[in-house]
Scaffold this active site. Structure first.
Site, PDB file in Angstrom:
ATOM      1  N   ASN A  59       0.709  -1.339   0.083  1.00 64.39           N
ATOM      2  CA  ASN A  59       0.119   0.070  -0.122  1.00 64.39           C
ATOM      3  C   ASN A  59       0.932   1.327  -0.553  1.00 64.39           C
ATOM      4  N   VAL A  60       0.920   2.320  -1.153  1.00 66.28           N
ATOM      5  CA  VAL A  60       1.816   2.652  -0.739  1.00 66.28           C
ATOM      6  C   VAL A  60       1.237   4.076  -0.490  1.00 66.28           C
ATOM      7  N   ASN A  86       3.170   4.812 -10.917  1.00 66.87           N
ATOM      8  CA  ASN A  86       1.831   4.585 -11.262  1.00 66.87           C
ATOM      9  C   ASN A  86       0.833   4.281 -10.893  1.00 66.87           C
ATOM     10  N   SER A 138      -1.412  13.407 -14.840  1.00 66.74           N
ATOM     11  CA  SER A 138      -2.704  13.556 -15.561  1.00 66.74           C
ATOM     12  C   SER A 138      -3.088  14.845 -16.984  1.00 66.74           C
ATOM     13  N   TYR A 151      -8.105  15.106  -6.988  1.00 60.10           N
ATOM     14  CA  TYR A 151      -7.494  14.231  -8.298  1.00 60.10           C
ATOM     15  C   TYR A 151      -6.419  15.796  -8.619  1.00 60.10           C
ATOM     16  N   ALA A 152      -6.747  16.437  -9.554  1.00 60.74           N
ATOM     17  CA  ALA A 152      -5.707  17.270  -9.497  1.00 60.74           C
ATOM     18  C   ALA A 152      -5.013  18.188  -9.404  1.00 60.74           C
ATOM     19  N   ALA A 153      -5.363  17.545  -8.273  1.00 62.55           N
ATOM     20  CA  ALA A 153      -4.185  18.924  -7.502  1.00 62.55           C
ATOM     21  C   ALA A 153      -3.037  17.401  -6.964  1.00 62.55           C
ATOM     22  N   LYS A 155      -2.137  15.455  -8.942  1.00 66.34           N
ATOM     23  CA  LYS A 155      -1.810  15.619 -10.111  1.00 66.34           C
ATOM     24  C   LYS A 155      -0.589  16.195 -10.830  1.00 66.34           C
TER      25      LYS A 155
HETATM   26  N1  CAA Z   1     -17.759  19.588 -17.767  1.00 66.41           N
HETATM   27  C1  CAA Z   1     -18.808  20.613 -17.747  1.00 66.41           C
HETATM   28  N2  CAA Z   1     -20.269  20.739 -17.009  1.00 66.41           N
HETATM   29  C2  CAA Z   1     -19.636  19.341 -16.239  1.00 66.41           C
HETATM   30  C3  CAA Z   1     -19.437  18.746 -16.305  1.00 66.41           C
HETATM   31  C4  CAA Z   1     -17.940  19.175 -17.801  1.00 66.41           C
HETATM   32  N3  CAA Z   1     -17.366  17.836 -17.363  1.00 66.41           N
HETATM   33  N4  CAA Z   1     -19.463  17.485 -15.770  1.00 66.41           N
HETATM   34  C5  CAA Z   1     -20.130  17.827 -15.328  1.00 66.41           C
HETATM   35  N5  CAA Z   1     -20.650  19.100 -15.807  1.00 66.41           N
HETATM   36  C6  CAA Z   1     -21.840  19.836 -14.776  1.00 66.41           C
HETATM   37  C7  CAA Z   1     -23.410  18.942 -14.755  1.00 66.41           C
HETATM   38  O1  CAA Z   1     -23.963  19.186 -16.507  1.00 66.41           O
HETATM   39  C8  CAA Z   1     -24.178  19.490 -14.234  1.00 66.41           C
HETATM   40  O2  CAA Z   1     -24.230  21.487 -13.858  1.00 66.41           O
HETATM   41  P1  CAA Z   1     -26.238  20.935 -13.764  1.00 66.41           P
HETATM   42  O3  CAA Z   1     -25.587  21.449 -12.525  1.00 66.41           O
HETATM   43  O4  CAA Z   1     -25.955  22.796 -14.454  1.00 66.41           O
HETATM   44  O5  CAA Z   1     -26.498  20.806 -14.307  1.00 66.41           O
HETATM   45  C9  CAA Z   1     -23.256  19.525 -13.018  1.00 66.41           C
HETATM   46  O6  CAA Z   1     -22.140  19.801 -13.468  1.00 66.41           O
HETATM   47  C10 CAA Z   1     -23.068  18.388 -11.860  1.00 66.41           C
HETATM   48  O7  CAA Z   1     -23.536  17.038 -12.677  1.00 66.41           O
HETATM   49  P2  CAA Z   1     -23.297  15.741 -12.681  1.00 66.41           P
HETATM   50  O8  CAA Z   1     -24.956  16.128 -12.241  1.00 66.41           O
HETATM   51  O9  CAA Z   1     -23.039  14.786 -13.295  1.00 66.41           O
HETATM   52  O10 CAA Z   1     -23.280  15.761 -10.031  1.00 66.41           O
HETATM   53  P3  CAA Z   1     -23.147  14.333 -10.087  1.00 66.41           P
HETATM   54  O11 CAA Z   1     -22.177  15.212  -8.933  1.00 66.41           O
HETATM   55  O12 CAA Z   1     -23.716  13.542 -10.132  1.00 66.41           O
HETATM   56  O13 CAA Z   1     -21.234  14.227 -10.273  1.00 66.41           O
HETATM   57  C11 CAA Z   1     -18.987  13.493 -10.799  1.00 66.41           C
HETATM   58  C12 CAA Z   1     -20.234  14.850 -10.312  1.00 66.41           C
HETATM   59  C13 CAA Z   1     -18.815  12.460 -10.341  1.00 66.41           C
HETATM   60  C14 CAA Z   1     -18.038  14.548 -10.754  1.00 66.41           C
HETATM   61  C15 CAA Z   1     -19.192  13.359 -12.732  1.00 66.41           C
HETATM   62  O14 CAA Z   1     -19.846  14.420 -13.654  1.00 66.41           O
HETATM   63  C16 CAA Z   1     -17.923  12.416 -12.799  1.00 66.41           C
HETATM   64  O15 CAA Z   1     -17.989  11.503 -11.621  1.00 66.41           O
HETATM   65  N6  CAA Z   1     -17.926  12.894 -13.927  1.00 66.41           N
HETATM   66  C17 CAA Z   1     -16.418  12.627 -14.761  1.00 66.41           C
HETATM   67  C18 CAA Z   1     -15.033  13.440 -13.757  1.00 66.41           C
HETATM   68  C19 CAA Z   1     -13.866  12.340 -14.192  1.00 66.41           C
HETATM   69  O16 CAA Z   1     -14.060  13.210 -15.842  1.00 66.41           O
HETATM   70  N7  CAA Z   1     -13.209  12.161 -14.258  1.00 66.41           N
HETATM   71  C20 CAA Z   1     -11.842  11.257 -14.573  1.00 66.41           C
HETATM   72  C21 CAA Z   1     -11.573  10.089 -14.340  1.00 66.41           C
HETATM   73  S1  CAA Z   1     -10.280   9.239 -14.975  1.00 66.41           S
HETATM   74  C22 CAA Z   1      -8.750  10.099 -14.571  1.00 66.41           C
HETATM   75  O17 CAA Z   1      -9.267  10.815 -14.124  1.00 66.41           O
HETATM   76  C23 CAA Z   1      -7.843   9.814 -15.276  1.00 66.41           C
HETATM   77  C24 CAA Z   1      -7.051  10.914 -15.879  1.00 66.41           C
HETATM   78  O18 CAA Z   1      -6.463  11.322 -15.296  1.00 66.41           O
HETATM   79  C25 CAA Z   1      -7.649  11.960 -16.903  1.00 66.41           C
HETATM   80  P1  NAI Z   2      -5.846   1.515 -12.928  1.00 65.59           P
HETATM   81  O1  NAI Z   2      -7.290   1.592 -11.899  1.00 65.59           O
HETATM   82  O2  NAI Z   2      -6.656   0.536 -14.132  1.00 65.59           O
HETATM   83  O3  NAI Z   2      -4.713   0.776 -12.171  1.00 65.59           O
HETATM   84  C1  NAI Z   2      -4.626   1.164 -10.807  1.00 65.59           C
HETATM   85  C2  NAI Z   2      -3.925   0.124 -10.296  1.00 65.59           C
HETATM   86  O4  NAI Z   2      -3.236   1.361  -8.751  1.00 65.59           O
HETATM   87  C3  NAI Z   2      -4.712  -0.720  -9.342  1.00 65.59           C
HETATM   88  O5  NAI Z   2      -3.955  -1.774  -9.728  1.00 65.59           O
HETATM   89  C4  NAI Z   2      -4.684  -0.263  -8.146  1.00 65.59           C
HETATM   90  O6  NAI Z   2      -5.025  -1.848  -7.409  1.00 65.59           O
HETATM   91  C5  NAI Z   2      -3.197   0.299  -7.856  1.00 65.59           C
HETATM   92  N1  NAI Z   2      -3.301   0.458  -6.814  1.00 65.59           N
HETATM   93  C6  NAI Z   2      -4.296   1.914  -5.982  1.00 65.59           C
HETATM   94  N2  NAI Z   2      -3.973   1.996  -4.773  1.00 65.59           N
HETATM   95  C7  NAI Z   2      -3.163   1.395  -4.728  1.00 65.59           C
HETATM   96  C8  NAI Z   2      -2.265   1.368  -3.218  1.00 65.59           C
HETATM   97  N3  NAI Z   2      -2.442   2.498  -2.475  1.00 65.59           N
HETATM   98  N4  NAI Z   2      -0.850   1.070  -3.467  1.00 65.59           N
HETATM   99  C9  NAI Z   2      -0.493  -0.195  -4.215  1.00 65.59           C
HETATM  100  N5  NAI Z   2      -1.248  -0.183  -5.283  1.00 65.59           N
HETATM  101  C10 NAI Z   2      -2.321   0.646  -5.635  1.00 65.59           C
HETATM  102  O7  NAI Z   2      -5.628   2.566 -12.967  1.00 65.59           O
HETATM  103  P2  NAI Z   2      -4.686   3.600 -14.287  1.00 65.59           P
HETATM  104  O8  NAI Z   2      -5.365   4.153 -15.349  1.00 65.59           O
HETATM  105  O9  NAI Z   2      -3.591   2.491 -15.388  1.00 65.59           O
HETATM  106  O10 NAI Z   2      -3.848   4.466 -14.172  1.00 65.59           O
HETATM  107  C11 NAI Z   2      -2.633   4.469 -14.037  1.00 65.59           C
HETATM  108  C12 NAI Z   2      -2.260   5.935 -13.669  1.00 65.59           C
HETATM  109  O11 NAI Z   2      -2.045   6.871 -14.333  1.00 65.59           O
HETATM  110  C13 NAI Z   2      -2.982   6.702 -12.245  1.00 65.59           C
HETATM  111  O12 NAI Z   2      -1.522   7.392 -11.595  1.00 65.59           O
HETATM  112  C14 NAI Z   2      -3.883   7.159 -12.966  1.00 65.59           C
HETATM  113  O13 NAI Z   2      -3.841   7.889 -12.008  1.00 65.59           O
HETATM  114  C15 NAI Z   2      -2.724   8.205 -14.372  1.00 65.59           C
HETATM  115  N6  NAI Z   2      -3.780   8.658 -15.017  1.00 65.59           N
HETATM  116  C16 NAI Z   2      -4.794   7.248 -15.876  1.00 65.59           C
HETATM  117  C17 NAI Z   2      -5.374   8.067 -16.933  1.00 65.59           C
HETATM  118  C18 NAI Z   2      -6.678   7.178 -17.612  1.00 65.59           C
HETATM  119  O14 NAI Z   2      -7.385   7.590 -18.293  1.00 65.59           O
HETATM  120  N7  NAI Z   2      -6.866   5.846 -17.013  1.00 65.59           N
HETATM  121  C19 NAI Z   2      -4.816   9.381 -17.401  1.00 65.59           C
HETATM  122  C20 NAI Z   2      -3.801  10.200 -17.248  1.00 65.59           C
HETATM  123  C21 NAI Z   2      -3.517   9.882 -15.796  1.00 65.59           C
END
Ligand code: CAA
Ligand code: NAI
Length: 243
Positions: A59-60, A86, A138, A151-153, A155
């Site tokens: 667990n990192v 990673n 990211s 997450y953004a903070a 990354k």
């Molecule tokens: N851009 C602009 N507005 C957005 C938006 C977006 N991307 N996403 C949501 N909104 C708006 C909605 O339209 C909504 O607007 P209104 O209040 O005017 O209706 C408002 O924000 C609230 O949105 P939700 O109804 O979806 O709110 P929620 O509380 O149910 O869920 C959430 C919020 C959990 C953030 C959900 O929208 C979500 O999961 N979004 C995706 C977040 C995301 O992009 N995650 C990336 C994961 S992968 C990753 O992290 C890898 C990586 O490094 C990139």
């Molecule tokens: P994933 O969810 O497929 O894999 C993540 C792995 O990390 C899993 O095997 C999980 O068990 C392990 N893990 C989680 N918590 C841990 C902990 N406390 N100690 C040790 N291992 C742990 O994720 P993915 O997509 O492969 O992501 C890898 C990296 O890339 C992450 O840092 C993620 O934030 C980053 N990233 C991912 C993007 C995407 O779109 N998938 C985009 C940008 C960045």
């Protein structure tokens, strides 16, 4: 064979991008430690990857667990040449709804975890007079993303830590760089609402998500001697989703 006889620790390598990196590094001659929290997936990954892979549960976020990981690797392989920080998690929520727990969990893994792993391997790399550290940022950390305050903070912090470590560790022969992936086809993006993911895909000029291997290839480049003069850099591998 760009990583012949190199020993690499890849955190989070049981799945997704980390697994693809383990596969890619082994193809290039490395011995890879799959350092992951998920035991079932980690054991299965090591079995699939064969003799050049070893699973060590970690667990990192916990310092003692990371100390055990590194001492196990040193006992088993004698050294650590490459560390890929990673492992990462998401706990997405709008700022107004994000709980303290969601905020802290992401900091513990994505930020403190990277600090722990790097701090623990550094003495071994310093003693060897060389090493490669690769951190994972990211697109969310570079440009911000709705629902990802925590997450953004972390990354964005990775970019600052990478530059700081480049300044501290360069004179010890250690290269430090980061990769900032765009949206990549792994379990992490499967948790996103489909409409948000479709919107993200549509704004990528290449009109597709990244594959885990796309990101693994960037890790490989930074881990290889071909990148010896690349230092303190964050390489964007995101199909130019934003420029
Ligand atoms: N851009 C602009 N507005 C957005 C938006 C977006 N991307 N996403 C949501 N909104 C708006 C909605 O339209 C909504 O607007 P209104 O209040 O005017 O209706 C408002 O924000 C609230 O949105 P939700 O109804 O979806 O709110 P929620 O509380 O149910 O869920 C959430 C919020 C959990 C953030 C959900 O929208 C979500 O999961 N979004 C995706 C977040 C995301 O992009 N995650 C990336 C994961 S992968 C990753 O992290 C890898 C990586 O490094 C990139
Ligand atoms: P994933 O969810 O497929 O894999 C993540 C792995 O990390 C899993 O095997 C999980 O068990 C392990 N893990 C989680 N918590 C841990 C902990 N406390 N100690 C040790 N291992 C742990 O994720 P993915 O997509 O492969 O992501 C890898 C990296 O890339 C992450 O840092 C993620 O934030 C980053 N990233 C991912 C993007 C995407 O779109 N998938 C985009 C940008 C960045």
């Amino acid at each position: 064979m760009r990583l012949n006889n190199k020993v690499a620790i890849i955190t989070g390598a049981a799945n997704g991008i980390g697994y693809a990196a383990a596969e890619r590094f082994i193809e290039e001659g490395a011995f890879v430690v799959i350092a992951d929290f998920n035991e079932e997936a980690g054991v299965s990954a090591a079995q699939q990857l064969g003799d050049q892979a070893l699973f060590v549960q970690v667990n990192v976020a916990e310092k003692e667990s990371v100390k055990k990981l590194v001492s196990t690797v040193i006992e088993h392989a004698g050294r650590v040449d490459i560390l890929v920080n990673n492992a990462g998690i998401t706990r997405d929520a709008m700022l107004s709804k994000m709980t303290d727990e969601q905020f802290q969990q992401v900091l513990d893994v994505n930020l403190t975890g990277v600090f722990h792993c790097t701090q623990e391997v550094i003495p071994h790399m310093v003693a060897a007079g060389e090493g490669k550290i690769i951190n994972t940022s990211s697109v969310s950390g570079v440009y911000g993303n709705v629902g990802q305050t925590n997450y953004a903070a972390t990354k964005a912090a990775i970019v600052g830590m990478t530059k700081t470590w480049a300044k501290e560790l360069g004179r010890k022969g250690i290269n430090v760089n980061a990769v900032a992936p765009g949206f990549t086809e792994t379990d992490m993006v499967k948790k996103m609402p489909e409409n948000v993911l479709a919107q993200m895909r549509s704004i990528v000029p290449l009109q597709r998500l990244g594959t885990p291997r796309d990101i693994a290839n960037a890790y490989l480049f930074l881990a290889s001697d071909e990148a010896s003069y690349v230092h303190g850099h964050t390489l964007h591998v995101d199909g130019a989703i934003m420029m």
